[in-house]
Design a protein around this motif. Sequence first.
Motif, PDB file in Angstrom:
ATOM      1  N   ALA A 174      21.084  38.212 -40.379  1.00 10.25           N
ATOM      2  CA  ALA A 174      20.696  37.808 -39.022  1.00 10.25           C
ATOM      3  C   ALA A 174      20.501  36.297 -38.926  1.00 10.25           C
ATOM      4  N   ILE A 175      19.903  35.710 -39.945  1.00  7.26           N
ATOM      5  CA  ILE A 175      19.676  34.262 -39.954  1.00  7.26           C
ATOM      6  C   ILE A 175      21.004  33.507 -39.924  1.00  7.26           C
ATOM      7  N   ASN A 176      21.948  33.938 -40.725  1.00 11.89           N
ATOM      8  CA  ASN A 176      23.254  33.273 -40.755  1.00 11.89           C
ATOM      9  C   ASN A 176      23.978  33.392 -39.426  1.00 11.89           C
ATOM     10  N   ALA A 183      17.025  37.838 -25.509  1.00 15.47           N
ATOM     11  CA  ALA A 183      18.109  38.678 -26.015  1.00 15.47           C
ATOM     12  C   ALA A 183      17.671  39.253 -27.351  1.00 15.47           C
ATOM     13  N   VAL A 184      18.249  40.393 -27.706  1.00 14.45           N
ATOM     14  CA  VAL A 184      17.909  41.088 -28.932  1.00 14.45           C
ATOM     15  C   VAL A 184      19.198  41.505 -29.622  1.00 14.45           C
ATOM     16  N   LEU A 185      19.292  41.227 -30.914  1.00 14.61           N
ATOM     17  CA  LEU A 185      20.448  41.646 -31.705  1.00 14.61           C
ATOM     18  C   LEU A 185      19.920  42.356 -32.946  1.00 14.61           C
ATOM     19  N   ILE A 186      20.427  43.535 -33.219  1.00 14.86           N
ATOM     20  CA  ILE A 186      19.978  44.332 -34.352  1.00 14.86           C
ATOM     21  C   ILE A 186      21.039  44.289 -35.441  1.00 14.86           C
ATOM     22  N   PHE A 187      20.614  43.882 -36.621  1.00 15.73           N
ATOM     23  CA  PHE A 187      21.511  43.748 -37.766  1.00 15.73           C
ATOM     24  C   PHE A 187      21.126  44.732 -38.855  1.00 15.73           C
ATOM     25  N   ARG A 188      22.108  45.043 -39.691  1.00 13.45           N
ATOM     26  CA  ARG A 188      21.887  45.901 -40.850  1.00 13.45           C
ATOM     27  C   ARG A 188      22.411  45.157 -42.070  1.00 13.45           C
ATOM     28  N   GLY A 189      21.554  45.036 -43.099  1.00 10.37           N
ATOM     29  CA  GLY A 189      21.973  44.320 -44.287  1.00 10.37           C
ATOM     30  C   GLY A 189      20.966  44.434 -45.408  1.00 10.37           C
ATOM     31  N   ALA A 190      21.302  43.853 -46.538  1.00 13.77           N
ATOM     32  CA  ALA A 190      20.429  43.892 -47.706  1.00 13.77           C
ATOM     33  C   ALA A 190      19.167  43.066 -47.501  1.00 13.77           C
ATOM     34  N   ASP A 191      19.290  41.987 -46.712  1.00 13.26           N
ATOM     35  CA  ASP A 191      18.137  41.139 -46.436  1.00 13.26           C
ATOM     36  C   ASP A 191      18.335  40.433 -45.096  1.00 13.26           C
ATOM     37  N   MET A 196      19.987  49.789 -47.388  1.00  9.70           N
ATOM     38  CA  MET A 196      20.169  48.790 -46.337  1.00  9.70           C
ATOM     39  C   MET A 196      18.954  48.797 -45.406  1.00  9.70           C
ATOM     40  N   ASN A 197      18.675  47.628 -44.885  1.00 12.67           N
ATOM     41  CA  ASN A 197      17.546  47.443 -43.974  1.00 12.67           C
ATOM     42  C   ASN A 197      18.050  46.988 -42.608  1.00 12.67           C
ATOM     43  N   TYR A 198      17.175  47.094 -41.622  1.00  9.79           N
ATOM     44  CA  TYR A 198      17.476  46.612 -40.277  1.00  9.79           C
ATOM     45  C   TYR A 198      16.638  45.369 -39.993  1.00  9.79           C
ATOM     46  N   TYR A 199      17.256  44.432 -39.281  1.00 11.72           N
ATOM     47  CA  TYR A 199      16.594  43.195 -38.904  1.00 11.72           C
ATOM     48  C   TYR A 199      16.896  42.913 -37.438  1.00 11.72           C
ATOM     49  N   ILE A 200      15.874  42.523 -36.696  1.00 10.92           N
ATOM     50  CA  ILE A 200      16.059  42.188 -35.284  1.00 10.92           C
ATOM     51  C   ILE A 200      16.013  40.676 -35.135  1.00 10.92           C
ATOM     52  N   LEU A 201      17.049  40.150 -34.500  1.00 17.04           N
ATOM     53  CA  LEU A 201      17.113  38.734 -34.148  1.00 17.04           C
ATOM     54  C   LEU A 201      16.688  38.629 -32.691  1.00 17.04           C
ATOM     55  N   PHE A 202      15.586  37.945 -32.455  1.00 18.42           N
ATOM     56  CA  PHE A 202      15.060  37.741 -31.105  1.00 18.42           C
ATOM     57  C   PHE A 202      15.441  36.342 -30.641  1.00 18.42           C
ATOM     58  N   TYR A 203      16.011  36.250 -29.448  1.00 19.18           N
ATOM     59  CA  TYR A 203      16.326  34.966 -28.821  1.00 19.18           C
ATOM     60  C   TYR A 203      15.456  34.786 -27.589  1.00 19.18           C
ATOM     61  N   LYS A 249      13.888  34.059 -33.795  1.00 21.99           N
ATOM     62  CA  LYS A 249      13.185  34.520 -34.989  1.00 21.99           C
ATOM     63  C   LYS A 249      13.800  35.841 -35.423  1.00 21.99           C
ATOM     64  N   VAL A 250      13.622  36.151 -36.705  1.00 24.72           N
ATOM     65  CA  VAL A 250      14.120  37.393 -37.282  1.00 24.72           C
ATOM     66  C   VAL A 250      12.930  38.164 -37.838  1.00 24.72           C
ATOM     67  N   ARG A 251      12.905  39.448 -37.533  1.00 22.88           N
ATOM     68  CA  ARG A 251      11.865  40.336 -38.069  1.00 22.88           C
ATOM     69  C   ARG A 251      12.515  41.566 -38.668  1.00 22.88           C
ATOM     70  N   LYS A 252      12.003  42.000 -39.811  1.00 23.50           N
ATOM     71  CA  LYS A 252      12.466  43.254 -40.408  1.00 23.50           C
ATOM     72  C   LYS A 252      11.973  44.394 -39.531  1.00 23.50           C
TER      73      LYS A 252
END
Length: 97
Positions: free
Chosen positions: A63-65, A51-59, A1-8, A82-85
């Motif tokens: 976060a995009i969804n 705002a910042v939201l940290i997600f964990r997932g396969a890709d 699993m990877n982490y992705y940050i959603l930046f608002y 935007k989303v960044r790994k």
Amino acid sequence: MNYYILFYTLTENYLQERGQYRAEHLGLAKDAAEKGELVLGGALDNPADEAVLIFRGADESVAINFAKEDPYVKNGLIKEWKVRKWNAVVGSKFENE
């Protein structure tokens, strides 16, 4: 699993306008957290402009969804997102992995 940050990037009237969408936004966030997708999330303070939201997932789709379904995004309270790994390498989340 990877982490992705959603930046608002929040609009100037975000604090005044979010109330009418807050319950739906938090419900979406709680659902994502219960599924193990959303790790942490919240707005930055002084000023409340991002705002910042940290997600964990396969890709990055996890976060995009979320962003595409977020009522804050749908109703114009987010100027851009935007989303960044995130290549996280240390912390308590890694002790059991």
